[in-house]
Design a protein around this motif. Structure first.
Motif, PDB file in Angstrom:
ATOM      1  N   MET A   1      -0.149  -6.429  -7.470  1.00  0.00           N
ATOM      2  CA  MET A   1       0.072  -5.984  -7.313  1.00  0.00           C
ATOM      3  C   MET A   1       1.495  -5.553  -7.277  1.00  0.00           C
ATOM      4  SD  MET A   1       0.109  -3.525  -3.232  1.00  0.00           S
ATOM      5  CE  MET A   1      -1.305  -2.150  -3.199  1.00  0.00           C
ATOM      6  N   ASP A   2       2.343  -4.775  -7.406  1.00  0.00           N
ATOM      7  CA  ASP A   2       3.858  -5.058  -7.951  1.00  0.00           C
ATOM      8  C   ASP A   2       4.535  -5.325  -6.656  1.00  0.00           C
ATOM      9  OD1 ASP A   2       6.315  -4.511  -8.915  1.00  0.00           O
ATOM     10  OD2 ASP A   2       6.299  -2.608  -8.734  1.00  0.00           O
ATOM     11  N   PRO A   3       5.395  -6.723  -6.618  1.00  0.00           N
ATOM     12  CA  PRO A   3       6.360  -6.714  -5.229  1.00  0.00           C
ATOM     13  C   PRO A   3       7.102  -5.472  -4.615  1.00  0.00           C
ATOM     14  CG  PRO A   3       6.791  -8.135  -6.760  1.00  0.00           C
ATOM     15  CD  PRO A   3       5.864  -7.257  -7.165  1.00  0.00           C
ATOM     16  N   GLU A   4       7.582  -4.820  -4.930  1.00  0.00           N
ATOM     17  CA  GLU A   4       8.330  -3.757  -4.770  1.00  0.00           C
ATOM     18  C   GLU A   4       7.642  -2.260  -4.170  1.00  0.00           C
ATOM     19  OE1 GLU A   4      10.608   0.223  -6.311  1.00  0.00           O
ATOM     20  OE2 GLU A   4      10.523  -2.042  -7.228  1.00  0.00           O
ATOM     21  N   MET A   5       6.311  -3.051  -4.513  1.00  0.00           N
ATOM     22  CA  MET A   5       4.896  -1.938  -4.167  1.00  0.00           C
ATOM     23  C   MET A   5       4.754  -2.029  -2.956  1.00  0.00           C
ATOM     24  SD  MET A   5       3.939   1.653  -4.527  1.00  0.00           S
ATOM     25  CE  MET A   5       3.164   1.963  -6.425  1.00  0.00           C
ATOM     26  N   LYS A   6       4.570  -3.463  -2.967  1.00  0.00           N
ATOM     27  CA  LYS A   6       3.774  -4.005  -2.008  1.00  0.00           C
ATOM     28  C   LYS A   6       4.755  -3.648  -0.639  1.00  0.00           C
ATOM     29  CE  LYS A   6       1.743  -8.461  -0.529  1.00  0.00           C
ATOM     30  NZ  LYS A   6       1.437  -9.501  -0.653  1.00  0.00           N
ATOM     31  N   SER A   7       5.972  -4.193  -0.108  1.00  0.00           N
ATOM     32  CA  SER A   7       7.823  -3.729  -0.276  1.00  0.00           C
ATOM     33  C   SER A   7       7.644  -2.196   0.550  1.00  0.00           C
ATOM     34  CB  SER A   7       8.626  -4.270  -0.877  1.00  0.00           C
ATOM     35  OG  SER A   7       9.728  -4.167   0.482  1.00  0.00           O
ATOM     36  N   LEU A   8       7.307  -1.358  -0.296  1.00  0.00           N
ATOM     37  CA  LEU A   8       7.183  -0.259   0.222  1.00  0.00           C
ATOM     38  C   LEU A   8       5.665   0.416   0.960  1.00  0.00           C
ATOM     39  CD1 LEU A   8       8.552   2.239  -2.790  1.00  0.00           C
ATOM     40  CD2 LEU A   8       9.735   1.436  -0.558  1.00  0.00           C
ATOM     41  N   LEU A   9       4.708  -0.257   0.927  1.00  0.00           N
ATOM     42  CA  LEU A   9       3.659  -0.371   0.947  1.00  0.00           C
ATOM     43  C   LEU A   9       3.340  -0.512   3.189  1.00  0.00           C
ATOM     44  CD1 LEU A   9       0.929   1.072   1.507  1.00  0.00           C
ATOM     45  CD2 LEU A   9      -0.303  -1.200   0.817  1.00  0.00           C
ATOM     46  N   THR A  10       4.435  -1.815   3.168  1.00  0.00           N
ATOM     47  CA  THR A  10       5.029  -2.782   4.141  1.00  0.00           C
ATOM     48  C   THR A  10       5.604  -1.592   5.520  1.00  0.00           C
ATOM     49  OG1 THR A  10       4.098  -4.718   3.260  1.00  0.00           O
ATOM     50  CG2 THR A  10       5.808  -4.487   5.429  1.00  0.00           C
ATOM     51  N   VAL A  11       6.662  -0.906   4.674  1.00  0.00           N
ATOM     52  CA  VAL A  11       7.016  -0.371   5.361  1.00  0.00           C
ATOM     53  C   VAL A  11       6.647   1.137   5.871  1.00  0.00           C
ATOM     54  CG1 VAL A  11       9.119   1.297   5.083  1.00  0.00           C
ATOM     55  CG2 VAL A  11       9.636  -0.983   4.009  1.00  0.00           C
ATOM     56  N   LEU A  12       5.924   1.117   5.042  1.00  0.00           N
ATOM     57  CA  LEU A  12       5.109   2.747   5.538  1.00  0.00           C
ATOM     58  C   LEU A  12       4.206   2.520   6.689  1.00  0.00           C
ATOM     59  CD1 LEU A  12       4.798   5.528   4.981  1.00  0.00           C
ATOM     60  CD2 LEU A  12       2.635   4.771   2.926  1.00  0.00           C
ATOM     61  N   LEU A  13       3.525   1.018   6.508  1.00  0.00           N
ATOM     62  CA  LEU A  13       2.405   0.873   7.069  1.00  0.00           C
ATOM     63  C   LEU A  13       3.605   0.758   8.695  1.00  0.00           C
ATOM     64  CD1 LEU A  13      -0.219  -1.539   5.147  1.00  0.00           C
ATOM     65  CD2 LEU A  13      -0.081   0.287   6.360  1.00  0.00           C
ATOM     66  N   ASP A  14       4.474  -0.593   8.677  1.00  0.00           N
ATOM     67  CA  ASP A  14       5.204  -0.187  10.191  1.00  0.00           C
ATOM     68  C   ASP A  14       5.862   1.281  10.297  1.00  0.00           C
ATOM     69  OD1 ASP A  14       5.028  -2.722   9.756  1.00  0.00           O
ATOM     70  OD2 ASP A  14       7.260  -3.070   8.551  1.00  0.00           O
ATOM     71  N   LYS A  15       5.879   2.100   9.789  1.00  0.00           N
ATOM     72  CA  LYS A  15       6.717   3.284   9.588  1.00  0.00           C
ATOM     73  C   LYS A  15       5.111   4.377  10.679  1.00  0.00           C
ATOM     74  CE  LYS A  15      10.407   4.300   7.615  1.00  0.00           C
ATOM     75  NZ  LYS A  15      11.147   5.404   7.048  1.00  0.00           N
ATOM     76  N   VAL A  16       4.073   3.981  10.615  1.00  0.00           N
ATOM     77  CA  VAL A  16       2.513   4.463  10.917  1.00  0.00           C
ATOM     78  C   VAL A  16       2.584   4.611  12.434  1.00  0.00           C
ATOM     79  CG1 VAL A  16       0.516   4.884   9.868  1.00  0.00           C
ATOM     80  CG2 VAL A  16       1.855   4.894   8.544  1.00  0.00           C
ATOM     81  N   GLU A  17       2.234   2.464  12.079  1.00  0.00           N
ATOM     82  CA  GLU A  17       1.931   1.790  13.582  1.00  0.00           C
ATOM     83  C   GLU A  17       2.839   2.278  14.391  1.00  0.00           C
ATOM     84  OE1 GLU A  17       2.661  -1.921  12.827  1.00  0.00           O
ATOM     85  OE2 GLU A  17       0.829  -2.323  11.795  1.00  0.00           O
ATOM     86  N   ARG A  18       4.367   2.843  14.735  1.00  0.00           N
ATOM     87  CA  ARG A  18       5.428   2.762  15.633  1.00  0.00           C
ATOM     88  C   ARG A  18       4.926   4.954  15.517  1.00  0.00           C
ATOM     89  NH1 ARG A  18      10.700   2.323  12.753  1.00  0.00           N
ATOM     90  NH2 ARG A  18       9.963   1.433  10.860  1.00  0.00           N
ATOM     91  N   ILE A  19       5.091   5.615  14.734  1.00  0.00           N
ATOM     92  CA  ILE A  19       4.709   7.251  14.803  1.00  0.00           C
ATOM     93  C   ILE A  19       2.864   6.787  15.764  1.00  0.00           C
ATOM     94  CG2 ILE A  19       3.225   8.383  14.110  1.00  0.00           C
ATOM     95  CD1 ILE A  19       5.655   8.217  11.451  1.00  0.00           C
ATOM     96  N   GLU A  20       1.646   5.725  15.395  1.00  0.00           N
ATOM     97  CA  GLU A  20       0.960   5.522  16.383  1.00  0.00           C
ATOM     98  C   GLU A  20       1.757   5.348  18.053  1.00  0.00           C
ATOM     99  OE1 GLU A  20      -1.420   3.419  13.824  1.00  0.00           O
ATOM    100  OE2 GLU A  20      -2.478   4.714  12.775  1.00  0.00           O
ATOM    101  N   ALA A  21       2.383   4.058  17.662  1.00  0.00           N
ATOM    102  CA  ALA A  21       2.163   3.708  19.266  1.00  0.00           C
ATOM    103  C   ALA A  21       3.317   5.265  20.043  1.00  0.00           C
ATOM    104  CB  ALA A  21       2.997   2.447  19.005  1.00  0.00           C
ATOM    105  N   ASN A  22       3.963   5.623  18.945  1.00  0.00           N
ATOM    106  CA  ASN A  22       4.834   6.829  20.030  1.00  0.00           C
ATOM    107  C   ASN A  22       3.822   7.430  20.700  1.00  0.00           C
ATOM    108  OD1 ASN A  22       7.032   8.237  20.986  1.00  0.00           O
ATOM    109  ND2 ASN A  22       7.816   8.761  18.901  1.00  0.00           N
ATOM    110  N   MET A  23       3.025   8.090  19.755  1.00  0.00           N
ATOM    111  CA  MET A  23       1.496   9.280  20.158  1.00  0.00           C
ATOM    112  C   MET A  23       1.236   8.585  21.210  1.00  0.00           C
ATOM    113  SD  MET A  23       2.524  11.706  18.295  1.00  0.00           S
ATOM    114  CE  MET A  23       0.745  12.192  19.185  1.00  0.00           C
ATOM    115  N   ALA A  24       0.476   7.585  21.373  1.00  0.00           N
ATOM    116  CA  ALA A  24       0.147   6.945  22.598  1.00  0.00           C
ATOM    117  C   ALA A  24       1.015   6.967  23.560  1.00  0.00           C
ATOM    118  CB  ALA A  24      -0.047   5.185  22.283  1.00  0.00           C
TER     119      ALA A  24
END
Length: 88
Positions: A1-24
């Protein structure tokens, strides 16, 4: 996997986790507000029951005072007439 894509995916997953935590958190707040509303309703019911009990006890006390008052009057009359109050 491309390092830039991996970085973007990590940022996206972090945002999703924060949204889920906020919903909880929002769900927890809603649950706590419901519990608070229920507790206030129960407190109101308890205050109403307490008021009813006080009214009932006041009535019973007044009735008992009236009974004792009548007995005192009877005893005073017996003594005044020279009767033995314990004979009754």
């Amino acid at each position: 996997m491309d390092p830039e894509m991996k970085s973007l995916l990590t940022v996206l997953l972090d945002k999703v986790e924060r949204i889920e935590a906020n919903m909880a958190t929002k769900d927890d707040i809603a649950r706590l507000e419901d519990e608070q509303r229920l507790l206030r309703e129960e407190q109101r019911q308890m205050k109403d029951e307490q008021r009813q009990m006080k009214e009932m006890l006041s009535f019973v006390r007044l009735k008992e005072i009236g009974r004792l008052d009548g007995r005192i009057d009877q005893l005073a009359q017996d003594v005044a007439l020279g009767r033995n109050p314990n004979a009754a």
